[in-house]
Design a protein around this motif. Structure first.
Motif, PDB file in Angstrom:
ATOM      1  N   LEU A  11       0.824  -1.221   0.000  1.00 55.69           N
ATOM      2  CA  LEU A  11       0.000   0.000   0.000  1.00 55.69           C
ATOM      3  C   LEU A  11       0.851   1.262   0.000  1.00 55.69           C
ATOM      4  O   LEU A  11       0.499   2.262   0.609  1.00 55.69           O
ATOM      5  CB  LEU A  11      -0.933  -0.025   1.216  1.00 55.69           C
ATOM      6  N   GLY A  12       1.985   1.198  -0.708  1.00 56.60           N
ATOM      7  CA  GLY A  12       2.884   2.353  -0.759  1.00 56.60           C
ATOM      8  C   GLY A  12       2.475   3.307  -1.863  1.00 56.60           C
ATOM      9  O   GLY A  12       1.281   3.532  -2.121  1.00 56.60           O
ATOM     10  N   PHE A  13       3.460   3.835  -2.549  1.00 56.75           N
ATOM     11  CA  PHE A  13       3.262   4.872  -3.567  1.00 56.75           C
ATOM     12  C   PHE A  13       2.189   4.479  -4.589  1.00 56.75           C
ATOM     13  O   PHE A  13       1.213   5.192  -4.786  1.00 56.75           O
ATOM     14  CB  PHE A  13       4.607   5.113  -4.264  1.00 56.75           C
ATOM     15  N   VAL A  57       1.102 -12.031   3.616  1.00 55.13           N
ATOM     16  CA  VAL A  57       0.548 -12.684   2.423  1.00 55.13           C
ATOM     17  C   VAL A  57      -0.027 -14.038   2.812  1.00 55.13           C
ATOM     18  O   VAL A  57      -1.087 -14.445   2.321  1.00 55.13           O
ATOM     19  CB  VAL A  57       1.666 -12.810   1.353  1.00 55.13           C
ATOM     20  N   VAL A  73       4.056  -4.611  -4.186  1.00 55.57           N
ATOM     21  CA  VAL A  73       5.144  -4.605  -3.203  1.00 55.57           C
ATOM     22  C   VAL A  73       6.422  -4.237  -3.957  1.00 55.57           C
ATOM     23  O   VAL A  73       6.447  -4.281  -5.193  1.00 55.57           O
ATOM     24  CB  VAL A  73       5.288  -5.999  -2.507  1.00 55.57           C
ATOM     25  N   THR A  75       9.808  -4.396  -6.001  1.00 58.19           N
ATOM     26  CA  THR A  75      10.172  -5.406  -7.000  1.00 58.19           C
ATOM     27  C   THR A  75      10.913  -6.630  -6.407  1.00 58.19           C
ATOM     28  O   THR A  75      10.623  -7.754  -6.814  1.00 58.19           O
ATOM     29  CB  THR A  75      10.986  -4.753  -8.134  1.00 58.19           C
ATOM     30  N   GLU A  95       2.660  -5.544 -10.613  1.00 53.83           N
ATOM     31  CA  GLU A  95       3.411  -4.332 -10.935  1.00 53.83           C
ATOM     32  C   GLU A  95       4.664  -4.694 -11.725  1.00 53.83           C
ATOM     33  O   GLU A  95       5.119  -5.823 -11.717  1.00 53.83           O
ATOM     34  CB  GLU A  95       3.771  -3.553  -9.657  1.00 53.83           C
ATOM     35  N   ASN A 124       0.525   0.535 -17.292  1.00 50.89           N
ATOM     36  CA  ASN A 124      -0.602   1.474 -17.288  1.00 50.89           C
ATOM     37  C   ASN A 124      -0.492   2.618 -18.282  1.00 50.89           C
ATOM     38  O   ASN A 124      -1.486   3.248 -18.608  1.00 50.89           O
ATOM     39  CB  ASN A 124      -0.809   2.031 -15.874  1.00 50.89           C
ATOM     40  N   TRP A 166      12.191   7.628  -2.427  1.00 47.92           N
ATOM     41  CA  TRP A 166      13.273   6.652  -2.319  1.00 47.92           C
ATOM     42  C   TRP A 166      14.454   7.237  -1.548  1.00 47.92           C
ATOM     43  O   TRP A 166      15.407   7.734  -2.145  1.00 47.92           O
ATOM     44  CB  TRP A 166      13.745   6.225  -3.717  1.00 47.92           C
ATOM     45  N   TRP A 171      15.022   0.174  -1.359  1.00 46.57           N
ATOM     46  CA  TRP A 171      15.249  -0.985  -2.237  1.00 46.57           C
ATOM     47  C   TRP A 171      15.556  -0.550  -3.663  1.00 46.57           C
ATOM     48  O   TRP A 171      16.277  -1.212  -4.394  1.00 46.57           O
ATOM     49  CB  TRP A 171      14.007  -1.890  -2.241  1.00 46.57           C
ATOM     50  N   HIS A 295      -4.177   3.988 -14.305  1.00 49.43           N
ATOM     51  CA  HIS A 295      -4.277   2.887 -13.327  1.00 49.43           C
ATOM     52  C   HIS A 295      -5.715   2.378 -13.206  1.00 49.43           C
ATOM     53  O   HIS A 295      -5.953   1.171 -13.185  1.00 49.43           O
ATOM     54  CB  HIS A 295      -3.773   3.339 -11.950  1.00 49.43           C
TER      55      HIS A 295
HETATM   56  N1  LIG Z   1       2.663   1.480 -12.367  1.00 51.53           N
HETATM   57  C1  LIG Z   1       3.198   2.554 -11.813  1.00 51.53           C
HETATM   58  O1  LIG Z   1       2.828   3.701 -12.129  1.00 51.53           O
HETATM   59  C2  LIG Z   1       4.273   2.408 -10.780  1.00 51.53           C
HETATM   60  C3  LIG Z   1       4.798   3.541 -10.150  1.00 51.53           C
HETATM   61  C4  LIG Z   1       5.748   3.357  -9.159  1.00 51.53           C
HETATM   62  C5  LIG Z   1       6.182   2.094  -8.819  1.00 51.53           C
HETATM   63  N2  LIG Z   1       5.682   0.999  -9.479  1.00 51.53           N
HETATM   64  C6  LIG Z   1       6.089  -0.383  -9.121  1.00 51.53           C
HETATM   65  O2  LIG Z   1       5.256  -0.773  -8.033  1.00 51.53           O
HETATM   66  C7  LIG Z   1       6.000  -1.556  -7.082  1.00 51.53           C
HETATM   67  C8  LIG Z   1       5.924  -0.876  -5.730  1.00 51.53           C
HETATM   68  O3  LIG Z   1       6.537   0.393  -5.812  1.00 51.53           O
HETATM   69  P1  LIG Z   1       6.192   1.558  -4.772  1.00 51.53           P
HETATM   70  O4  LIG Z   1       7.020   2.728  -5.185  1.00 51.53           O
HETATM   71  O5  LIG Z   1       4.720   1.708  -4.618  1.00 51.53           O
HETATM   72  O6  LIG Z   1       6.800   0.912  -3.445  1.00 51.53           O
HETATM   73  P2  LIG Z   1       6.698   1.441  -1.926  1.00 51.53           P
HETATM   74  O7  LIG Z   1       7.993   1.122  -1.303  1.00 51.53           O
HETATM   75  O8  LIG Z   1       6.177   2.855  -1.898  1.00 51.53           O
HETATM   76  O9  LIG Z   1       5.522   0.539  -1.294  1.00 51.53           O
HETATM   77  C9  LIG Z   1       5.607  -0.839  -1.166  1.00 51.53           C
HETATM   78  C10 LIG Z   1       4.726  -1.301   0.002  1.00 51.53           C
HETATM   79  O10 LIG Z   1       4.788  -2.735   0.057  1.00 51.53           O
HETATM   80  C11 LIG Z   1       4.853  -3.140   1.425  1.00 51.53           C
HETATM   81  N3  LIG Z   1       5.461  -4.479   1.469  1.00 51.53           N
HETATM   82  C12 LIG Z   1       6.748  -4.817   1.238  1.00 51.53           C
HETATM   83  N4  LIG Z   1       6.904  -6.165   1.285  1.00 51.53           N
HETATM   84  C13 LIG Z   1       5.689  -6.694   1.540  1.00 51.53           C
HETATM   85  C14 LIG Z   1       5.201  -8.015   1.707  1.00 51.53           C
HETATM   86  N5  LIG Z   1       6.005  -9.075   1.571  1.00 51.53           N
HETATM   87  N6  LIG Z   1       3.888  -8.191   1.983  1.00 51.53           N
HETATM   88  C15 LIG Z   1       3.055  -7.122   2.126  1.00 51.53           C
HETATM   89  N7  LIG Z   1       3.466  -5.833   1.970  1.00 51.53           N
HETATM   90  C16 LIG Z   1       4.761  -5.626   1.673  1.00 51.53           C
HETATM   91  C17 LIG Z   1       5.657  -2.047   2.107  1.00 51.53           C
HETATM   92  O11 LIG Z   1       5.396  -2.020   3.505  1.00 51.53           O
HETATM   93  C18 LIG Z   1       5.174  -0.801   1.377  1.00 51.53           C
HETATM   94  O12 LIG Z   1       4.079  -0.194   2.036  1.00 51.53           O
HETATM   95  C19 LIG Z   1       7.411  -1.683  -7.671  1.00 51.53           C
HETATM   96  O13 LIG Z   1       7.506  -2.886  -8.370  1.00 51.53           O
HETATM   97  C20 LIG Z   1       7.523  -0.522  -8.653  1.00 51.53           C
HETATM   98  O14 LIG Z   1       8.394  -0.810  -9.723  1.00 51.53           O
HETATM   99  C21 LIG Z   1       4.719   1.158 -10.412  1.00 51.53           C
END
Ligand SMILES: NC(=O)c1ccc[n+]([C@@H]2O[C@H](COP(=O)([O-])OP(=O)(O)OC[C@H]3O[C@@H](n4cnc5c(N)ncnc54)[C@H](O)[C@@H]3O)[C@@H](O)[C@H]2O)c1
Length: 336
Positions: A11-13, A57, A73, A75, A95, A124, A166, A171, A295
């Protein structure tokens, strides 16, 4: 109406800001649960959307109401998390990049095929209204004549935004764990070029440099350039620059037609067309929220395909092709 039971994992970015609000609004989807190892985040979103929360999970997998997972989550965790849901026969919107390497990504794709579940890579950009309109103008209005002879694409991310998303310990900077920022960030645009040009990547060359940004807590800056040729003859330059000055985050794509016209997509809301006849025509794209970057539309398409037993327009192979190209660009990234 049958609703697909969905769990957003991570539930991050992107999971928290784009996927969860999208699922919540889609009529034939039900946000059954959210899952994040961070209890604060999981609680916040389960309260906001009135759904169940899971901190692992393993617990989410036991919930029979969850028919599909949107996995967002970091990558490095894609492989374990995606494999668990696939083995439990749940459909997956994953993702990008699919895994931390092409080899790992291929294993995820093979497992989904074996389990006979839908696996859709989250590419997306293809659903973003601005790029849908660019494609329509090229194909239907023929604004670039026979098509683009060249594309110049640039993605500027400001240092303050980068540091907030970041920090130095993230990561995303660790090339061994995640493939590094150029891998993480280049996959969407490469897929966008393939889709816009209806062509495949023929050759790709890349160079990159990295530096620390002491003013921003030591987070990393990067400048990566890729030059590509596609099978239809179009040449593309992609510039991925992280660490520019404040408020200069910008995604811009210029397409130069074989008829001399230039079509420019400026960020997400403005399209400009320049020609000999009319210096500049400006078109505004009216869109907001998680629809801006596509999205919402990609989740809607995923849900619809799963419910109807159809193959999504974006296939696992599209994910593998973008991942392979991203890996080539990322090879140039030097670990700081
Ligand atoms: N499609 C898009 O527009 C877009 C944009 C940014 C990032 N991404 C991709 O989305 C993925 C996530 O990126 P982000 O920037 O949102 O990451 P982030 O670090 O902001 O958020 C990731 C979340 O996952 C949680 N997490 C980590 N391991 C976990 C697990 N095993 N079980 C449950 N929760 C877990 C963390 O606590 C965190 O809240 C990456 O693969 C990135 O490449 C996609």
């Amino acid at each position: 109406m049958k609703q697909l039971g969905v769990c957003v994992v991570g539930l991050g970015f992107v999971g928290g800001q784009a996927h969860a609000p999208s699922v919540n609004k889609i009529k034939n989807a039900k946000l059954v649960a959210v899952c994040d190892m961070n209890d604060k985040l999981a609680s916040k979103f389960s309260e906001k959307y009135g759904c169940k929360k899971y901190l692992s999970v393993k617990d989410a997998l036991r919930d029979p109401e969850i028919e599909a997972a949107i996995i967002a989550v970091p990558t490095p965790f894609h492989f374990d998390v995606a494999m668990s849901f696939i083995k439990a026969k749940k459909h997956v919107l994953l993702e990008m990049p699919l895994g931390v390497s092409l080899a790992q990504s291929k294993k995820i794709v093979a497992a989904a095929r074996k389990a006979k579940v839908t696996l859709m890579p989250s590419l997306n950009f293809r659903f973003a209204p601005i790029y849908q309109e660019v494609k329509r103008m090229i194909e239907k209005d023929k604004v670039l004549g026979k098509g683009p002879a060249a594309i110049h694409y640039r993605e500027y991310i400001s240092a303050n935004l980068l540091a907030a998303q970041w920090p130095p310990t993230s990561w995303a900077w660790d090339k061994k764990r995640s493939g590094g920022p150029l891998f993480t960030l280049s996959v969407w645009s490469i897929d966008l070029f393939r889709w816009l040009l209806n062509a495949d990547l023929k050759q790709l060359h890349a160079v990159a440099e990295n530096h620390k940004l002491p003013k921003y807590g030591g987070t990393h800056g990067y400048m990566g350039y890729a030059v590509m040729e596609f099978t239809n003859g179009t040449i593309v330059s992609g510039q991925y620059s992280g660490g520019v000055c404040k408020n200069q985050t910008l995604v811009q794509m210029e397409l130069i037609g074989e008829n001399t016209n230039i079509l420019t997509a400026v960020d997400t809301h403005t399209i400009k067309l320049n020609s000999d006849e009319v210096h500049e025509t400006v078109k505004k794209i009216e869109v907001s929220g998680p629809k801006v970057w596509g999205h919402y539309q990609e989740v809607e398409h995923f849900v619809d395909c799963v419910l109807k037993g159809k193959q999504p327009r974006i296939t696992p192979e599209d994910g593998l092709i973008a991942t392979e190209a991203g890996e080539k660009i990322a090879r140039m990234y030097r670990q700081l």
